[in-house]
Design a protein around this motif. Structure first.
Motif, short mmCIF file in Angstrom:
data_model
loop_
_atom_site.label_atom_id
_atom_site.label_comp_id
_atom_site.label_asym_id
_atom_site.label_seq_id
_atom_site.Cartn_x
_atom_site.Cartn_y
_atom_site.Cartn_z
N MET A 1 0.85 -1.18 0.00
CA MET A 1 0.00 0.00 0.00
C MET A 1 0.89 1.24 0.00
SD MET A 1 -2.97 -0.96 2.82
CE MET A 1 -3.86 0.55 2.57
N LEU A 2 0.55 2.18 -0.83
CA LEU A 2 1.29 3.43 -0.84
C LEU A 2 1.01 4.26 0.40
CD1 LEU A 2 1.01 4.56 -4.57
CD2 LEU A 2 3.00 3.65 -3.38
N THR A 3 -0.17 4.07 0.96
CA THR A 3 -0.56 4.85 2.14
C THR A 3 -0.33 4.07 3.43
OG1 THR A 3 -2.82 4.05 1.89
CG2 THR A 3 -2.30 6.16 0.86
N ARG A 4 0.67 3.20 3.43
CA ARG A 4 0.94 2.36 4.59
C ARG A 4 1.10 3.15 5.89
NH1 ARG A 4 6.11 -1.42 5.37
NH2 ARG A 4 6.29 -0.77 3.23
N ALA A 67 -4.94 -5.48 15.11
CA ALA A 67 -3.63 -5.98 15.54
C ALA A 67 -2.93 -6.73 14.40
CB ALA A 67 -3.78 -6.88 16.76
N LEU A 68 -3.69 -7.54 13.67
CA LEU A 68 -3.12 -8.26 12.51
C LEU A 68 -2.62 -7.28 11.46
CD1 LEU A 68 -5.57 -11.23 11.94
CD2 LEU A 68 -3.14 -11.35 12.49
N PHE A 69 -3.41 -6.24 11.20
CA PHE A 69 -2.99 -5.26 10.20
C PHE A 69 -1.71 -4.57 10.64
CE2 PHE A 69 -2.70 -1.21 8.11
CZ PHE A 69 -2.91 -1.56 6.79
N VAL A 70 -1.61 -4.20 11.90
CA VAL A 70 -0.40 -3.54 12.40
C VAL A 70 0.81 -4.45 12.22
CG1 VAL A 70 0.76 -2.74 14.50
CG2 VAL A 70 -1.56 -1.97 13.99
N VAL A 71 0.68 -5.71 12.60
CA VAL A 71 1.80 -6.65 12.46
C VAL A 71 2.20 -6.78 11.00
CG1 VAL A 71 2.47 -9.08 12.69
CG2 VAL A 71 1.32 -7.92 14.57
N PHE A 72 1.22 -7.00 10.11
CA PHE A 72 1.54 -7.15 8.69
C PHE A 72 2.13 -5.87 8.10
CE2 PHE A 72 -1.68 -10.76 8.40
CZ PHE A 72 -0.70 -11.72 8.46
N ALA A 73 1.62 -4.71 8.52
CA ALA A 73 2.14 -3.44 8.01
C ALA A 73 3.57 -3.21 8.48
CB ALA A 73 1.24 -2.29 8.45
N LEU A 74 3.87 -3.60 9.70
CA LEU A 74 5.23 -3.41 10.21
C LEU A 74 6.26 -4.27 9.48
CD1 LEU A 74 4.61 -3.02 14.04
CD2 LEU A 74 5.28 -1.25 12.40
N ILE A 75 5.83 -5.43 8.98
CA ILE A 75 6.77 -6.28 8.24
C ILE A 75 6.64 -6.08 6.72
CG2 ILE A 75 6.96 -8.00 10.07
CD1 ILE A 75 5.09 -9.80 8.44
N GLY A 76 5.81 -5.13 6.32
CA GLY A 76 5.67 -4.80 4.90
C GLY A 76 4.80 -5.74 4.11
N ARG A 77 3.90 -6.48 4.76
CA ARG A 77 3.04 -7.44 4.07
C ARG A 77 1.56 -7.10 4.18
NH1 ARG A 77 5.29 -10.07 0.53
NH2 ARG A 77 5.16 -12.23 1.06
N GLU A 78 1.23 -5.83 4.44
CA GLU A 78 -0.17 -5.44 4.56
C GLU A 78 -0.87 -5.55 3.21
OE1 GLU A 78 1.72 -2.13 2.68
OE2 GLU A 78 2.34 -3.26 4.42
N PRO A 147 -3.88 2.87 -4.27
CA PRO A 147 -3.60 2.27 -5.58
C PRO A 147 -2.73 1.03 -5.53
CG PRO A 147 -2.24 4.22 -5.25
CD PRO A 147 -3.17 4.12 -4.06
N GLY A 148 -2.22 0.68 -4.38
CA GLY A 148 -1.35 -0.49 -4.27
C GLY A 148 0.11 -0.10 -4.35
N ARG A 149 0.98 -1.08 -4.34
CA ARG A 149 2.43 -0.82 -4.38
C ARG A 149 2.87 -0.43 -5.78
NH1 ARG A 149 4.88 -2.32 0.20
NH2 ARG A 149 3.93 -3.94 1.45
#
Length: 155
Positions: A1-4, A67-78, A147-149
């Motif tokens: 996500m560009l808006t991560r 919580a899942l979103f935060v974990v995935f966003a922190l490792i770049g897999r959101e 728009p995604g990555r």
């Protein structure tokens, strides 16, 4: 996500709402979800979950999804789907609550106007409820509009 970064802040707002006051009672006591959860033992939690309505389960799931979103966003897999689902669950719960409130008022024959909702919510809702609702709204919106990555040119 560009808006991560913005999505991460929105998900963190949902999680932070667990520790903030949600409701203000007329007696001056604030309702904070974490204090309620902290004082609950396993047997009481099981009893509550066994007889819980779907709305209660969805409310709890909103924090798990955040919580899942935060974990995935922190490792770049959101993902946009997870962002949308994390935001859509609380937004749907707020919409359902408002529709239920209006339906109950109409069924009892009391007079109620939609224009009184902002005043009523401002008096009753605390920072936690606002953080939960606004964070969820932002996250659902980002899940739809992001728009995604960017694709790597060397990739």
């Amino acid at each position: 996500m560009l808006t991560r970064p913005l999505a991460l802040v929105a998900a963190l707002a949902i999680l932070a709402s667990l520790f903030l006051p949600w409701l203000s009672s007329p007696f001056g006591e604030n309702v904070v979800p974490w204090t309620v959860l902290r004082e609950m033992d396993a047997a009481r939690a099981h009893d509550i979950l066994a007889g819980a309505r779907p709305e209660t389960i969805a409310y709890g799931c909103s924090f798990v999804l955040a919580a899942l979103f935060v974990v995935f966003a922190l490792i770049g897999r959101e993902s946009r789907l997870l962002a949308f689902l994390t935001g859509a669950v609380p937004v749907a719960l707020v919409a359902w609550a408002l529709l239920s409130l209006i339906g109950q008022v109409e069924a009892t024959g009391l007079s109620f106007s939609g224009s009184s909702i902002p005043e009523m919510t401002q008096r009753m809702l605390g920072a936690g409820a606002w953080a939960w609702a606004i964070g969820a709204s932002l996250l659902a919106t980002l899940g739809v509009l992001d728009p995604g990555r960017r694709r790597s040119a060397y990739g």
